[in-house]
Design a protein around this motif. Structure first.
Motif, mmCIF file in Angstrom:
data_model
loop_
_atom_site.group_PDB
_atom_site.id
_atom_site.type_symbol
_atom_site.label_atom_id
_atom_site.label_comp_id
_atom_site.label_asym_id
_atom_site.label_seq_id
_atom_site.Cartn_x
_atom_site.Cartn_y
_atom_site.Cartn_z
ATOM 1 N N ALA A 293 12.494 -15.425 -5.232
ATOM 2 C CA ALA A 293 12.514 -16.229 -3.994
ATOM 3 C C ALA A 293 13.052 -15.438 -2.811
ATOM 4 C CB ALA A 293 13.356 -17.493 -4.214
ATOM 5 N N ASP A 294 14.006 -14.546 -3.057
ATOM 6 C CA ASP A 294 14.570 -13.775 -1.952
ATOM 7 C C ASP A 294 13.551 -12.793 -1.390
ATOM 8 O OD1 ASP A 294 17.110 -14.292 -0.864
ATOM 9 O OD2 ASP A 294 17.778 -12.256 -1.292
ATOM 10 N N GLY A 295 12.760 -12.182 -2.253
ATOM 11 C CA GLY A 295 11.711 -11.303 -1.778
ATOM 12 C C GLY A 295 10.645 -12.046 -1.012
ATOM 13 N N ARG A 296 10.318 -13.268 -1.458
ATOM 14 C CA ARG A 296 9.330 -14.068 -0.726
ATOM 15 C C ARG A 296 9.897 -14.583 0.589
ATOM 16 N NH1 ARG A 296 8.034 -14.986 -6.232
ATOM 17 N NH2 ARG A 296 9.634 -16.582 -6.507
ATOM 18 N N ARG A 297 11.202 -14.873 0.608
ATOM 19 C CA ARG A 297 11.831 -15.340 1.858
ATOM 20 C C ARG A 297 11.738 -14.278 2.948
ATOM 21 N NH1 ARG A 297 16.870 -14.294 3.941
ATOM 22 N NH2 ARG A 297 17.544 -13.278 1.992
ATOM 23 N N LEU A 298 12.073 -13.045 2.610
ATOM 24 C CA LEU A 298 12.035 -11.966 3.599
ATOM 25 C C LEU A 298 10.617 -11.476 3.854
ATOM 26 C CD1 LEU A 298 15.166 -10.074 2.326
ATOM 27 C CD2 LEU A 298 14.943 -11.191 4.537
ATOM 28 N N HIS A 299 9.769 -11.570 2.841
ATOM 29 C CA HIS A 299 8.342 -11.222 2.961
ATOM 30 C C HIS A 299 8.164 -9.885 3.669
ATOM 31 C CE1 HIS A 299 4.142 -11.997 2.624
ATOM 32 N NE2 HIS A 299 3.931 -11.957 3.925
ATOM 33 N N SER A 300 8.839 -8.869 3.161
ATOM 34 C CA SER A 300 8.786 -7.541 3.765
ATOM 35 C C SER A 300 8.351 -6.537 2.700
ATOM 36 C CB SER A 300 10.156 -7.150 4.326
ATOM 37 O OG SER A 300 10.548 -8.024 5.359
ATOM 38 N N PRO A 301 7.080 -6.156 2.722
ATOM 39 C CA PRO A 301 6.597 -5.220 1.697
ATOM 40 C C PRO A 301 7.119 -3.807 1.899
ATOM 41 C CG PRO A 301 4.898 -5.610 3.333
ATOM 42 C CD PRO A 301 6.031 -6.550 3.665
ATOM 43 N N SER A 302 7.095 -3.043 0.846
ATOM 44 C CA SER A 302 7.207 -1.589 0.959
ATOM 45 C C SER A 302 5.795 -1.052 1.107
ATOM 46 C CB SER A 302 7.876 -0.988 -0.276
ATOM 47 O OG SER A 302 9.277 -1.046 -0.172
ATOM 48 N N GLU A 303 5.565 -0.266 2.139
ATOM 49 C CA GLU A 303 4.209 0.242 2.352
ATOM 50 C C GLU A 303 4.237 1.606 3.027
ATOM 51 O OE1 GLU A 303 1.959 -2.264 5.019
ATOM 52 O OE2 GLU A 303 3.784 -2.962 5.999
ATOM 53 N N ASN A 304 3.205 2.353 2.746
ATOM 54 C CA ASN A 304 3.027 3.684 3.321
ATOM 55 C C ASN A 304 4.118 4.642 2.847
ATOM 56 O OD1 ASN A 304 0.970 2.362 4.720
ATOM 57 N ND2 ASN A 304 2.230 2.094 6.557
ATOM 58 N N LEU A 305 4.069 4.941 1.561
ATOM 59 C CA LEU A 305 5.070 5.809 0.938
ATOM 60 C C LEU A 305 4.393 7.024 0.315
ATOM 61 C CD1 LEU A 305 5.800 2.552 -0.083
ATOM 62 C CD2 LEU A 305 7.995 3.710 -0.170
ATOM 63 N N ILE A 306 5.015 8.173 0.487
ATOM 64 C CA ILE A 306 4.493 9.423 -0.052
ATOM 65 C C ILE A 306 5.549 10.060 -0.954
ATOM 66 C CG2 ILE A 306 3.741 11.767 0.517
ATOM 67 C CD1 ILE A 306 2.640 10.623 3.153
ATOM 68 N N VAL A 307 5.152 10.419 -2.163
ATOM 69 C CA VAL A 307 6.008 11.154 -3.098
ATOM 70 C C VAL A 307 5.280 12.454 -3.416
ATOM 71 C CG1 VAL A 307 7.112 11.163 -5.357
ATOM 72 C CG2 VAL A 307 6.878 9.007 -4.090
ATOM 73 N N GLN A 308 5.911 13.599 -3.149
ATOM 74 C CA GLN A 308 5.207 14.852 -3.410
ATOM 75 C C GLN A 308 6.181 15.987 -3.715
ATOM 76 O OE1 GLN A 308 2.844 15.195 0.168
ATOM 77 N NE2 GLN A 308 4.472 16.205 1.320
ATOM 78 N N ASN A 309 5.674 16.925 -4.502
ATOM 79 C CA ASN A 309 6.420 18.156 -4.809
ATOM 80 C C ASN A 309 7.758 17.891 -5.483
ATOM 81 O OD1 ASN A 309 4.362 19.634 -3.363
ATOM 82 N ND2 ASN A 309 5.383 18.997 -1.474
#
Length: 462
Positions: A293-309
């Protein structure tokens, strides 16, 4: 196609739509989306003026409490418009450090910040604990609503967590039966979040045994963590929450306590994790976006992430999504990483269920070499923790893995969706899986596409 492959790859698939959501070569996100994300992510611009913490009373003897001296140096740097707060050679004992805008905390090579095990040195702040907002002990290095902040220098950040301090609070492996632990407070926090109790009233701290994070910028913009070593953390090492434009570069993490995730971007946008080494007691990297419920309340995705090297040694997952994913996760790019340890469970991992109900989509991995992983090389698990015991639909879709080389694993992939919520559009191309002791698993999967994939030297096709 071999009997082995057909029986175990296709039998459990429902509605096998063999074409993915896009063609292999058409609209390649590595050429359309990835370059734009990388271009946007830039290090903060911070003045070069230096503020020596020893000028403000710090002593490099590893015994004198330098909390106040470091605070004064940060305050002075912020007052004049920013600069570099310098910790030079030696060991400095400290409590919580709160960064301010336009300040770079420089821990030079040969210098160590040792964080005190005394909880009283970590005042109560707004934080996030396992995807739930609450008022709890300050992270060791914390910033709230700041911009242009950095931690650099080549030195060491030592949390001094151990079987005597911080780690027993988890109530997990190695804890003595009479050790106080977090279980009661954690359950209370989960209940508060589900009932919508205001965050200001979710008060913990003394007597609750909820561990602080190590580094947690909260609602910050332009964050850089670079060229430092992090050891012995109470819980997550790097945990940017609700942040934008974050760089973690050339960071070495070595910490094997409970929930010792290496880097956990949560509800954050435009994040680069580059050239880091992870040797951890939990996921090396776990991308999150709030729990239930807390994640839905804030409704703020993690997006545009790069993991490399990056190099992943011990850990539960090399690159993981979830399980706190209720706000959604999308546009994740992972490339050119080395993974190898009998204590690394999974290379690419997705954790979701019907209580989280998060949407995880557009995840792309390429050019990764894994010497060995202890379980499945690729794992999508909707049965994680609560499994089907919830009313929210978990989603994992549009995942592509290209040029993954695994020399040893239990199974190449384990993809387990629900009949009511299949895993969708998984594409595995130009991948080799050796040393597999069990066949691949695909339960309730729609749109699994295999192209030039070998398992134990034998081609596998969908």
């Amino acid at each position: 196609m071999s009997t082995f492959s057909r029986r175990h790859v296709l039998a459990a698939m429902t509605g096998a739509a063999l074409a993915g959501s896009r063609a292999w070569a058409a609209d390649d996100p590595w050429t359309t989306v990835y370059p734009q994300i990388l271009k946007r992510i830039q290090p903060p611009k911070i003045a070069a003026k230096q503020f020596e913490i020893t000028r403000f009373g710090a002593r490099a003897d590893g015994k004198t409490d330098c909390t106040d001296a470091i605070r004064k140096a940060i305050d002075e740097a912020a007052r004049v418009g920013g600069g570099r707060v310098m910790a030079r050679e030696g060991a400095f004992l400290t409590g919580a450090i709160h960064l301010k805008s336009n300040v770079n905390l420089v821990v030079e090579k040969g210098a160590t910040l040792r964080f005190s095990p005394d909880p009283k040195l970590y005042p109560i702040v707004l934080t996030r604990f396992e995807g739930l907002e609450c008022m709890n002990y300050s992270p060791f290095i914390y910033a709230f609503n700041q911009q242009n902040i950095a931690i650099t220098g080549g030195g060491t950040l030592d949390g001094q967590a151990s079987g005597e301090h911080w780690w027993p609070w988890a109530g997990k492996r190695g804890a003595r039966p009479d050790d106080p632990n977090q279980r009661k407070a954690r359950a209370a926090l989960v209940e508060m979040a589900e009932k919508g109790v205001p965050v200001a009233d979710r008060k913990f701290g003394d007597g609750a045994w909820l561990r602080p994070m190590f580094i947690q910028p909260y609602r910050c913009t332009n964050v850089q963590i670079e060229d430092v070593t992090i050891t012995n953390s109470p819980m997550y090492e790097m945990h940017p929450v609700l942040c934008r434009n974050v760089i973690a570069r050339n960071v070495k993490v070595s910490s094997h306590g409970p929930n010792n995730d290496g880097c956990d971007p949560e509800s954050s946008v435009d994040v680069l994790i580059d050239g880091c080494t992870f040797d951890t007691g939990d996921d090396c990297i776990a991308i999150k976006s709030g729990r239930n419920a807390d994640g839905r309340r804030l409704h703020s995705p993690s997006e545009n992430l790069i993991v490399q090297n990056c190099v992943m040694k011990d850990g539960h997952g090399g690159v993981t999504m979830g399980s706190e994913c209720s706000g959604g996760i999308r546009n994740v790019f992972a490339q050119d990483c080395q993974m190898d340890s009998p204590n690394l469970n999974v290379a690419l991992r997705f954790k979701n269920n019907a209580v989280r109900g998060g949407v995880i989509e557009h995840v792309y991995m390429r050019n990764v070499k894994a010497g060995q992983v202890a379980q499945a090389a690729i794992d999508v698990d909707f049965y994680y923790e609560e499994g089907e015991k919830g009313s929210f639909t978990p989603v994992v879709r549009d995942v592509e893995v290209v040029n993954l080389e695994v020399k040893k694993c239990t199974t190449p992939w384990s993809l387990r969706g629900f009949k009511s919520a299949p895993v969708r559009d998984i594409r595995i191309r130009n991948c080799t899986f050796a040393g597999a002791t069990k066949p691949p698993v695909a339960e309730n999967v729609e749109g699994l596409k295999l192209d030039n994939v070998t398992v134990n030297g034998k081609p596998v096709t969908a």
